[in-house]
Design an enzyme around this catalytic site. Structure first.
Site, short mmCIF file in Angstrom:
data_model
loop_
_atom_site.label_atom_id
_atom_site.label_comp_id
_atom_site.label_asym_id
_atom_site.label_seq_id
_atom_site.Cartn_x
_atom_site.Cartn_y
_atom_site.Cartn_z
N GLN A 176 -13.09 -21.86 -5.02
CA GLN A 176 -12.29 -23.07 -5.23
C GLN A 176 -13.18 -24.30 -5.22
O GLN A 176 -14.06 -24.45 -4.38
CB GLN A 176 -11.18 -23.18 -4.19
CG GLN A 176 -11.62 -23.11 -2.75
CD GLN A 176 -10.44 -23.17 -1.80
OE1 GLN A 176 -9.35 -23.60 -2.16
NE2 GLN A 176 -10.64 -22.73 -0.57
N HIS A 198 -10.18 -22.75 -9.46
CA HIS A 198 -9.04 -23.36 -8.77
C HIS A 198 -8.73 -24.72 -9.39
O HIS A 198 -7.69 -24.91 -9.98
CB HIS A 198 -9.30 -23.48 -7.26
CG HIS A 198 -8.12 -24.00 -6.49
ND1 HIS A 198 -7.90 -25.34 -6.27
CD2 HIS A 198 -7.10 -23.35 -5.88
CE1 HIS A 198 -6.79 -25.50 -5.57
NE2 HIS A 198 -6.29 -24.31 -5.31
N ASP A 240 -5.02 -23.78 -10.40
CA ASP A 240 -3.85 -24.11 -9.58
C ASP A 240 -3.36 -25.49 -10.02
O ASP A 240 -4.08 -26.49 -9.90
CB ASP A 240 -4.22 -24.12 -8.10
CG ASP A 240 -3.01 -24.18 -7.20
OD1 ASP A 240 -1.90 -24.46 -7.70
OD2 ASP A 240 -3.15 -23.96 -5.98
N GLU A 277 -1.67 -20.84 -11.46
CA GLU A 277 -0.97 -20.76 -10.18
C GLU A 277 0.01 -21.92 -10.03
O GLU A 277 -0.32 -23.07 -10.33
CB GLU A 277 -1.99 -20.79 -9.04
CG GLU A 277 -1.37 -20.70 -7.66
CD GLU A 277 -2.43 -20.62 -6.56
OE1 GLU A 277 -2.04 -20.78 -5.38
OE2 GLU A 277 -3.62 -20.40 -6.87
N ASP A 311 2.89 -19.21 -5.80
CA ASP A 311 2.37 -19.90 -4.61
C ASP A 311 3.52 -20.63 -3.92
O ASP A 311 3.99 -20.18 -2.88
CB ASP A 311 1.28 -20.88 -5.03
CG ASP A 311 0.67 -21.61 -3.82
OD1 ASP A 311 1.01 -21.26 -2.68
OD2 ASP A 311 -0.15 -22.52 -4.02
N GLN A 333 0.12 -15.03 -4.55
CA GLN A 333 -0.83 -15.44 -3.53
C GLN A 333 -0.25 -15.11 -2.16
O GLN A 333 0.85 -15.54 -1.82
CB GLN A 333 -1.18 -16.93 -3.54
CG GLN A 333 -2.18 -17.20 -2.42
CD GLN A 333 -2.63 -18.63 -2.24
OE1 GLN A 333 -3.41 -18.90 -1.34
NE2 GLN A 333 -2.17 -19.54 -3.07
N LYS A 335 -0.62 -16.09 1.18
CA LYS A 335 -1.21 -17.25 1.83
C LYS A 335 -1.31 -16.96 3.32
O LYS A 335 -0.40 -17.24 4.10
CB LYS A 335 -0.35 -18.48 1.55
CG LYS A 335 -1.13 -19.75 1.36
CD LYS A 335 -0.25 -20.84 0.79
CE LYS A 335 -1.06 -22.09 0.50
NZ LYS A 335 -1.81 -22.02 -0.75
#
Length: 432
Positions: A176, A198, A240, A277, A311, A333, A335
């Site tokens: 990321q 990312h 993302d 994402e 997400d 994802q 998390k």
């Protein structure tokens, strides 16, 4: 249980995590950056500033033989958003860990990881479950305690608990970039990172009024990866967008305007695969699932090959199951801080097995090196599709921590296997 493997004490020390807590709602509502911080007043409950220092609660577990192992309580960067637990304040929760949590676990056999972790999950204080960050950090320490007490790796402890066969190669790491999305992506290309970057596309400025800025960035990723990557490098682009595509286009998500934009993203990334994402934030789990199913069906009908990653509103183990059951994402994802006990992240990965949804073992930049290493063992034990490089947004440190932990563990397991094979050979030779 031998006295040497008994848990004798649990201690909690407030500390710093690897990034910051951000008020996502204030940022989405247009808070302007002032250098590294943001101007304006926070919107989310518990925040003193829109961006404030990340916190962790360092948990030490002592065993009867004097061994001390560690886990770190951590919460995601965007705490309180998307249905997550509220902002985590380490000073506030330290007495809880040294009080009710310690009382529930002291005296237990450290080798019984799963039973100990489940005890933690079920513990309630004043009728409420423990904050996910507490369950996350304490369970890491319980995992380390079990590995120490049994003389094996955390990967093996988890594999036994989850009934899995661990990976024999490192799981692909997802790097990321943070806001330094160009320089950090170049670093990733040089190191041949398999999944990147990312991008942190969390505002209209970063995506463009009509999405044009993101398209330009993806085109740059494709070109620069070919210039800097090692021979044979075939990256997978993972962006993302924090719901910003939904902010620009709005529902319904299977209409031509939206599908055409994803087709443009596919073309910009070609010949490399791309996954997006959090394309929208529909405001609730059921609404998010419906919106993502609608988008996936629109992309599939149009033959657009862009993978969609869940997400927002996919936080708990129950959420992961709901997204997978609905076929709402190509990847979910997981998390890790939001699932509570670290074994629950492993169970979430396992739930994806046999479905058309892949498991991305994620987490947050706002963790620590301790929690990142623990998650590397979850990735290996479950052979996840990809694992996040963390903590921090500088890329290099997080990538080093996660990749090296996996390589080190694989090498240790190979040595142990070779020793067992040599011992078996010696025994056969002696019998002859």
């Amino acid at each position: 249980m031998t006295t040497e493997t008994r848990i004798t004490a649990i201690h909690a020390t407030p500390g710093y995590s690897g990034f910051f807590f951000d008020d996502q709602r204030a940022i989405k509502q247009g808070a302007q950056q002032d250098g590294f911080t943001y101007d304006g007043e926070p919107v989310m409950e518990g925040f003193d500033e829109i961006r404030q220092a990340g916190e962790t609660l360092i948990v030490d577990v002592e065993l009867e033989d004097g061994t001390v192992v560690r886990g770190d309580c951590a919460a995601v960067q965007y705490s309180g958003a998307g249905g997550r637990d509220p902002l985590f304040r380490a000073e506030e929760y330290a007495p809880l860990v040294e009080g009710p949590v310690a009382e529930a676990l002291e005296g237990r056999d450290a080798t019984e990881f799963l039973a100990n972790a489940e005890t933690l999950e079920e513990l309630q204080v004043d009728g409420d479950r423990l904050h996910t960050a507490i369950r996350y950090g304490v369970s890491q320490a319980l995992l380390a305690a079990a590995a120490s007490a049994t003389g094996t790796t955390r990967t093996d402890v988890l594999a036994d608990a989850l009934e899995t066969e661990p990976a024999t190669e490192p799981v692909p790491v997802f790097g990321q970039s943070g806001d330094d999305r160009y320089t950090n992506a170049e670093k990733m290309f040089v190191k041949g990172v398999p999944v990147l970057p990312h991008g942190l596309i969390n505002s209209r400025e970063k995506i463009g009024e009509d999405g044009e800025t993101l398209l330009e960035y993806v085109e740059w990723l494709r070109t620069r990866s070919q210039e800097l990557g090692p021979d044979g490098y075939e990256p997978r682009f993972h962006i993302d967008v924090y719901g910003m595509i939904g902010e620009i286009f709005g529902a319904p998500y299977d209409r031509a305007e939206v599908v055409d934009y994803f087709a443009d993203l596919e073309e910009a990334a070609a010949p490399y695969p791309i996954q997006v994402e959090g394309p929208m934030d529909a405001g609730g789990r059921a609404e998010q699932i419906a919106a993502m199913v609608e988008l996936r069906e629109g992309l599939r009908d149009a033959g657009v090959d862009v993978d969609i990653v869940a997400d927002e509103w996919c936080n708990t183990l129950e959420d992961v199951r709901a997204f997978v059951d609905a076929g709402a994402a190509d990847l979910v994802q997981i998390k890790t801080p939001d699932l509570g006990g670290i074994h629950r992240s492993g169970r979430a990965v396992r739930y994806c097995e046999g479905t058309d949804t892949r498991a991305y073992l994620g987490g947050t930049c706002n963790e620590t090196e301790t929690s990142a290493r623990a998650c590397a063992h979850v990735a290996l034990a479950t052979d996840a599709a990809q694992v996040l490089a963390k903590p921090g947004m500088g890329f290099d440190e997080g990538y080093m921590i996660v990749e090296n932990e996996m390589r080190r563990t694989i090498a240790r397991r190979e040595r142990a296997e070779q020793s067992r094979a040599d011992a078996a050979t010696d025994e056969v030779t002696a019998d002859d």
